[in-house]
Write a protein that holds these residues in place. Sequence first.
Motif, PDB file in Angstrom:
ATOM      1  N   TRP A   1       0.490  -5.402   2.075  1.00 43.18           N
ATOM      2  CA  TRP A   1      -0.754  -5.099   1.362  1.00 43.18           C
ATOM      3  C   TRP A   1      -0.508  -4.172   0.183  1.00 43.18           C
ATOM      4  N   ALA A   2       0.510  -3.308   0.277  1.00 43.51           N
ATOM      5  CA  ALA A   2       0.866  -2.474  -0.874  1.00 43.51           C
ATOM      6  C   ALA A   2       1.265  -3.368  -2.051  1.00 43.51           C
ATOM      7  N   LEU A   3       2.034  -4.428  -1.748  1.00 44.63           N
ATOM      8  CA  LEU A   3       2.385  -5.398  -2.795  1.00 44.63           C
ATOM      9  C   LEU A   3       1.149  -6.149  -3.267  1.00 44.63           C
ATOM     10  N   ALA A   4       0.319  -6.587  -2.321  1.00 46.94           N
ATOM     11  CA  ALA A   4      -0.862  -7.383  -2.666  1.00 46.94           C
ATOM     12  C   ALA A   4      -1.830  -6.618  -3.554  1.00 46.94           C
ATOM     13  N   LEU A   5      -1.868  -5.295  -3.425  1.00 45.85           N
ATOM     14  CA  LEU A   5      -2.792  -4.504  -4.228  1.00 45.85           C
ATOM     15  C   LEU A   5      -2.476  -4.575  -5.718  1.00 45.85           C
ATOM     16  N   PHE A   6      -1.172  -4.663  -6.071  1.00 50.94           N
ATOM     17  CA  PHE A   6      -0.879  -4.715  -7.503  1.00 50.94           C
ATOM     18  C   PHE A   6      -0.524  -6.113  -8.005  1.00 50.94           C
ATOM     19  N   VAL A   7      -0.677  -7.129  -7.138  1.00 51.93           N
ATOM     20  CA  VAL A   7      -0.566  -8.525  -7.620  1.00 51.93           C
ATOM     21  C   VAL A   7      -1.774  -9.335  -7.139  1.00 51.93           C
TER      22      VAL A   7
ATOM     23  N   VAL B   1      -5.283 -18.320  -7.255  1.00 45.19           N
ATOM     24  CA  VAL B   1      -4.935 -19.534  -6.504  1.00 45.19           C
ATOM     25  C   VAL B   1      -5.741 -19.678  -5.221  1.00 45.19           C
ATOM     26  N   GLY B   2      -6.697 -18.783  -5.005  1.00 43.74           N
ATOM     27  CA  GLY B   2      -7.603 -18.935  -3.871  1.00 43.74           C
ATOM     28  C   GLY B   2      -7.055 -18.523  -2.522  1.00 43.74           C
ATOM     29  N   ILE B   3      -6.044 -17.664  -2.494  1.00 38.35           N
ATOM     30  CA  ILE B   3      -5.507 -17.177  -1.219  1.00 38.35           C
ATOM     31  C   ILE B   3      -6.276 -15.914  -0.832  1.00 38.35           C
ATOM     32  N   PRO B   4      -6.895 -15.893   0.368  1.00 38.62           N
ATOM     33  CA  PRO B   4      -7.770 -14.781   0.753  1.00 38.62           C
ATOM     34  C   PRO B   4      -7.023 -13.558   1.266  1.00 38.62           C
ATOM     35  N   MET B   5      -6.161 -12.984   0.420  1.00 39.34           N
ATOM     36  CA  MET B   5      -5.494 -11.750   0.810  1.00 39.34           C
ATOM     37  C   MET B   5      -6.520 -10.624   0.913  1.00 39.34           C
ATOM     38  N   MET B   6      -6.228  -9.632   1.720  1.00 41.19           N
ATOM     39  CA  MET B   6      -7.187  -8.570   2.009  1.00 41.19           C
ATOM     40  C   MET B   6      -7.776  -7.910   0.763  1.00 41.19           C
TER      41      MET B   6
ATOM     42  N   LYS C   1       2.987   1.012  -5.425  1.00 41.07           N
ATOM     43  CA  LYS C   1       4.367   0.620  -5.719  1.00 41.07           C
ATOM     44  C   LYS C   1       5.355   1.540  -5.015  1.00 41.07           C
ATOM     45  N   ARG C   2       5.012   2.808  -4.947  1.00 43.14           N
ATOM     46  CA  ARG C   2       5.889   3.749  -4.243  1.00 43.14           C
ATOM     47  C   ARG C   2       5.939   3.419  -2.757  1.00 43.14           C
ATOM     48  N   LEU C   3       4.785   3.114  -2.179  1.00 43.89           N
ATOM     49  CA  LEU C   3       4.743   2.763  -0.761  1.00 43.89           C
ATOM     50  C   LEU C   3       5.534   1.487  -0.505  1.00 43.89           C
ATOM     51  N   PHE C   4       5.355   0.481  -1.343  1.00 44.89           N
ATOM     52  CA  PHE C   4       6.071  -0.779  -1.152  1.00 44.89           C
ATOM     53  C   PHE C   4       7.580  -0.550  -1.185  1.00 44.89           C
TER      54      PHE C   4
ATOM     55  N   THR D   1      -8.811  -2.206   1.852  1.00 49.10           N
ATOM     56  CA  THR D   1      -7.386  -2.476   2.062  1.00 49.10           C
ATOM     57  C   THR D   1      -6.603  -1.177   2.167  1.00 49.10           C
ATOM     58  N   ARG D   2      -6.917  -0.210   1.317  1.00 46.14           N
ATOM     59  CA  ARG D   2      -6.218   1.072   1.362  1.00 46.14           C
ATOM     60  C   ARG D   2      -6.474   1.800   2.686  1.00 46.14           C
ATOM     61  N   ARG D   3      -7.701   1.757   3.151  1.00 45.89           N
ATOM     62  CA  ARG D   3      -8.011   2.393   4.441  1.00 45.89           C
ATOM     63  C   ARG D   3      -7.220   1.742   5.567  1.00 45.89           C
ATOM     64  N   GLN D   4      -7.118   0.420   5.543  1.00 42.57           N
ATOM     65  CA  GLN D   4      -6.393  -0.285   6.604  1.00 42.57           C
ATOM     66  C   GLN D   4      -4.894  -0.009   6.532  1.00 42.57           C
ATOM     67  N   ILE D   5      -4.371   0.136   5.334  1.00 38.97           N
ATOM     68  CA  ILE D   5      -2.965   0.520   5.177  1.00 38.97           C
ATOM     69  C   ILE D   5      -2.715   1.853   5.877  1.00 38.97           C
ATOM     70  N   LEU D   6      -3.603   2.808   5.664  1.00 40.19           N
ATOM     71  CA  LEU D   6      -3.452   4.129   6.285  1.00 40.19           C
ATOM     72  C   LEU D   6      -3.563   4.035   7.806  1.00 40.19           C
ATOM     73  N   ILE D   7      -4.487   3.237   8.290  1.00 38.58           N
ATOM     74  CA  ILE D   7      -4.659   3.080   9.743  1.00 38.58           C
ATOM     75  C   ILE D   7      -3.392   2.507  10.380  1.00 38.58           C
TER      76      ILE D   7
END
Length: 305
Positions: A187-193, A200-205, A275-278, A214-220
């Motif tokens: 999700w760290a990658l998905a946030l900046f892409v 393309v219609g992919i339902p990423m978070m 990007k740092r987290l990824f 998404t950021r809250r779930q990353i922390l959880i």
Amino acid sequence: MSQTIQPTMPADWRDFYALTKPRVMSLVIFTGLCGMLAAPVSIHPVLGFTAILCIAVGAGGAAALNQWWEADIDAGMKRTAKRPLPAGRMDRTSARDFGVALSVGSVLVMGLAIHWLAAALLALSIVYYAWFYTVWLKPRTPQNIVIGGGAGAFPPLIGWVAATGHVTLMPVLLFLIIFFWTPPHFWALALFVQTDYAKVGIPMMPVVAGEASTRRQILIYAIVLLPLALTPWLIGGTGAVYGVSALVLGTAFLIFAARVGLRRTGENDAMKPEKRLFAFSILYLFALFAMLVADRFASVQGWLA
């Protein structure tokens, strides 16, 4: 899949190699090897090499099948448009046949050379990634990477089972560590892409639930990962080398995740916390599993006795 992308030039060995996703495979090989070396019994070096080779080839086959199925999606994303299929360097039939050959061959060799339990787990990991995640989960639910994370969590389990011949709590914990590591990592990658996925219609978070959720779930997930990674030590499955390392690495991972989780949408930062987290998440997994092996080596040598 939609329209067929016609190849404009003949594929060479580099294109087939690219189908195996070499950078992803390096992590697969490493965690699989660490699972094998951390097991409480040793395996003959030739058999060990064979098992790791089968894990690598099986992962490469699953990756090839993933790219065969997603060629049109890859063509619409800047990050993946230069892969062999969307770039027109290979036809889909060749990619499909290559993926099937690697997948089937790796399972058969694992079964014949090692044992069929390890082969069954390898087969399950291939089907999990190539069909359950790629075909079914990814285009249907924003939880795709959460549930699909199991695909990348199999290598240390397979490596351990290849050495011991049975499944115990320890390799299951190694599986779970990667399973819970995957969402914050990806999700760290998905946030900046995320614009690529939206196009393309992919339902990423981030596309479906938004950046803040998404950021809250990353922390959880990072909060859950810290005690989970400590569990092998807490149950006596490892020693202090691993335990202290897991605590330090997990705390650092949590700090990086907190910077992502508490970051406000639109906040300006030239080097985004995502990007740092990824970047750190990759280092975290390599270091954690390296310390698992170091702990086992220290125990065998009696250094901590």
